[in-house]
Design an enzyme around this catalytic site. Structure first.
Site, short mmCIF file in Angstrom:
data_model
loop_
_atom_site.label_atom_id
_atom_site.label_comp_id
_atom_site.label_asym_id
_atom_site.label_seq_id
_atom_site.Cartn_x
_atom_site.Cartn_y
_atom_site.Cartn_z
N GLY A 140 -9.63 -0.09 -6.61
CA GLY A 140 -9.81 -1.26 -6.29
C GLY A 140 -11.35 -2.26 -6.64
O GLY A 140 -10.49 -3.46 -6.82
N LYS A 192 -1.38 0.79 -1.47
CA LYS A 192 -1.86 0.13 -1.10
C LYS A 192 -1.59 -1.14 -1.33
O LYS A 192 -2.56 -2.00 -2.02
CB LYS A 192 -3.69 -0.14 -1.52
CG LYS A 192 -3.84 1.14 -1.03
CD LYS A 192 -5.79 1.32 -1.48
CE LYS A 192 -6.39 2.25 -0.98
NZ LYS A 192 -7.42 3.00 -1.99
N ARG A 195 -14.53 12.65 -10.34
CA ARG A 195 -15.48 11.61 -9.94
C ARG A 195 -16.91 12.63 -9.75
O ARG A 195 -18.44 11.46 -9.69
CB ARG A 195 -15.17 11.17 -8.06
CG ARG A 195 -14.62 9.91 -8.75
CD ARG A 195 -13.69 9.21 -7.11
NE ARG A 195 -13.12 7.66 -7.48
CZ ARG A 195 -12.73 7.37 -6.90
NH1 ARG A 195 -12.75 7.60 -5.73
NH2 ARG A 195 -12.07 6.12 -6.81
N GLY A 215 -8.49 6.03 -8.01
CA GLY A 215 -9.00 7.35 -7.53
C GLY A 215 -7.72 8.53 -8.15
O GLY A 215 -7.89 8.93 -8.08
P1 ADP Z 1 -4.81 4.39 -6.55
O1 ADP Z 1 -5.78 5.20 -5.97
O2 ADP Z 1 -5.00 5.27 -8.30
O3 ADP Z 1 -5.99 3.00 -6.57
P2 ADP Z 1 -3.28 4.34 -4.47
O4 ADP Z 1 -4.77 4.76 -4.01
O5 ADP Z 1 -3.43 2.72 -4.36
O6 ADP Z 1 -3.16 4.53 -5.93
O7 ADP Z 1 -1.74 4.84 -4.22
C1 ADP Z 1 -2.21 6.14 -4.92
C2 ADP Z 1 -0.81 6.63 -4.11
O8 ADP Z 1 0.52 5.92 -3.98
C3 ADP Z 1 -0.35 7.73 -4.21
O9 ADP Z 1 -0.87 9.10 -2.99
C4 ADP Z 1 1.20 8.10 -4.44
O10 ADP Z 1 1.37 9.01 -3.44
C5 ADP Z 1 1.99 6.43 -3.61
N1 ADP Z 1 2.62 6.20 -4.02
C6 ADP Z 1 3.03 5.58 -5.28
N2 ADP Z 1 4.36 5.36 -5.10
C7 ADP Z 1 4.98 5.01 -3.70
C8 ADP Z 1 6.24 5.17 -2.92
N3 ADP Z 1 7.26 4.66 -3.89
N4 ADP Z 1 5.97 4.92 -1.79
C9 ADP Z 1 5.23 5.75 -0.66
N5 ADP Z 1 4.24 5.79 -2.01
C10 ADP Z 1 4.07 5.83 -3.10
MG MG Z 2 -6.11 5.40 -3.67
#
Ligand code: ADP
Ligand code: MG
Length: 404
Positions: A384, A202, A37, A360
């Protein structure tokens, strides 16, 4: 009306230009683990520097509670920015206080300063429009114009994203313009098959997007923390895995809608189940309909998609012409649970068409797993924000810049 771009602001030499960037990088013990970023802000910043603007960079970092918290200081980010720009970057120890005012006053043409985390001030994310406007007013006093370039926050109605853009002459920076170019290609007649892959943690935020994506996509793949709400809705036990108990009916509705619309909804057929949430936890692969049928019973945690699911997903991805992926397939930060994310990332690099990674943590994941940015069509800085854009929502931080 179209998005106002940098040139709409006129000559910027000698002007104090506030850049609302998204420097919300992942940190571990005050060390930046992925500086994507920060790098993404460079085109805008170097353009402004070359024009002789006095550049004031602001951003949020993490979720501090509206008060200063050294854990979320932007100081290491300012340091990294200085290294990447190859020039000194001044740092103000507050956001709109004495330090910020003095730092800005000391800027010469072409200089750059970073002010402290916007979210150290309750006004930034306040639900009260008056409080946001008041904080935006304090920010506005620091500059002459605003360049909004924090794509990761354009879906948020926050003081520096929205109210500040109303108070100062404002335009989008080069990052936002580039992000929109790509995302436009996904919303306006994407080449088909068009596949969206969702994961991450999330869950409650992201379940809602499915409703809006279903009419647009050909295939929807669900992994990550979100998968367990689907599996539970289908009647399977999920142990201690992430679960949105109150969303089970909603999810059943999505499954039915997907069927009606002829959208291929691909759910995991297996998962990696662990004894606990730890890098060295004991773990086994279990079928999706027998997640509690492991040595850990009902206390098992699903932390990754299983290998059969990974292959299933990879095949569906490779066979698509357009792919958007948000959310890691598992807890990729721990090597034992990174396989699903790695296999999916690999498949995206093999897409004969447009592949986009958004979010992210998703972006951090592909880099951490050793992939290069140029192996993908685009790596979006916004998770998001890009999802809401793909849903066809109006994003306040873009509307205020003239986007419709
Ligand atoms: P992004 O930032 O790409 O939008 P999120 O913030 O929604 O993604 O999610 C990222 C997190 O999701 C990572 O830190 C990862 O460890 C977690 N994650 C993925 N699968 C699982 C799971 N089965 N249980 C708990 N956490 C998970
Ligand atoms: Mg995230």
């Amino acid at each position: 009306m179209a998005l106002r771009t940098l040139d709409s602001l006129g000559p910027l030499a000698g002007k104090r230009v506030i850049v609302r960037a998204d420097l919300n990088v992942p940190l571990k013990d005050a060390v930046i683990t992925d500086d994507g970023r920060v790098r993404a802000t460079l085109p805008t910043l170097t353009t402004l520097i070359a024009q002789g603007a006095r550049v004031i960079v602001c951003s949020h970092l993490g979720r501090p509670d509206g008060a200063p918290d050294p854990k979320y200081s932007l100081a290491p980010v300012a340091q990294r920015l200085s290294e990447l720009l190859g020039k000194p970057v001044a740092f103000a120890g507050d956001t709109v206080g004495e330090s910020a005012r003095q730092t800005v006053a000391a800027l010469a043409d072409g200089d750059v300063a970073v002010i402290e985390n916007l979210r150290f001030n309750p006004g930034e994310t306040s639900k009260d429009a008056g409080e946001r406007a008041a904080f935006a007013g304090e920010l506005a006093a620091l500059g002459d114009v605003l360049v909004s370039d924090g794509f990761g926050v354009v879906h948020r109605k926050q003081a520096s994203v929205y109210e500040l853009a109303e108070l100062l002459p404002s335009a989008a920076g080069l990052l936002i313009a580039a992000e929109l170019d790509i995302l436009d290609r996904l919303t306006e007649s994407p080449e088909r098959p068009y596949t969206v892959v969702l994961g991450g943690s999330k869950v409650s935020d992201k379940l809602g997007v499915i409703q809006h994506l279903l009419p647009r996509v050909d295939r929807l793949l669900v992994g990550g923390g979100m998968m367990f709400t689907f599996l539970k809705a289908e009647g399977h036990e999920v142990g201690k895995s992430l679960l949105e108990e109150d969303q089970l009916d909603t999810v059943l509705g999505y499954i039915a809608q997907a069927k009606e619309r002829g959208v291929e909804l691909i759910l995991p057929v297996d998962a990696v189940v662990a004894a606990s949430f730890a890098a060295d936890a004991e773990h086994v692969v279990a079928d999706a309909d027998a997640l509690e049928d492991t040595p850990f019973g009902a206390s098992g945690l699903g932390l990754d998609i299983g290998p059969r699911t990974a292959t299933l997903f990879a095949d569906a991805i490779r066979d698509s012409k357009t792919v958007f992926w948000n959310g890691p397939m598992g807890v990729f930060e721990m090597p034992s649970f990174a396989n699903g994310t790695r296999v999916v990332a690999q498949a995206l690099t093999e897409v004969d068409g447009l592949s986009v990674v958004g979010g992210g943590d998703s972006a951090a994941a592909v880099r951490q797993l050793g992939f290069q940015d140029d192996q993908f069509g685009h790596i979006s800085t916004g998770g998001g924000a890009s999802l809401e854009f793909l849903e066809g929502k109006k994003l306040p931080g873009l509307e205020v810049l003239g986007w419709q």
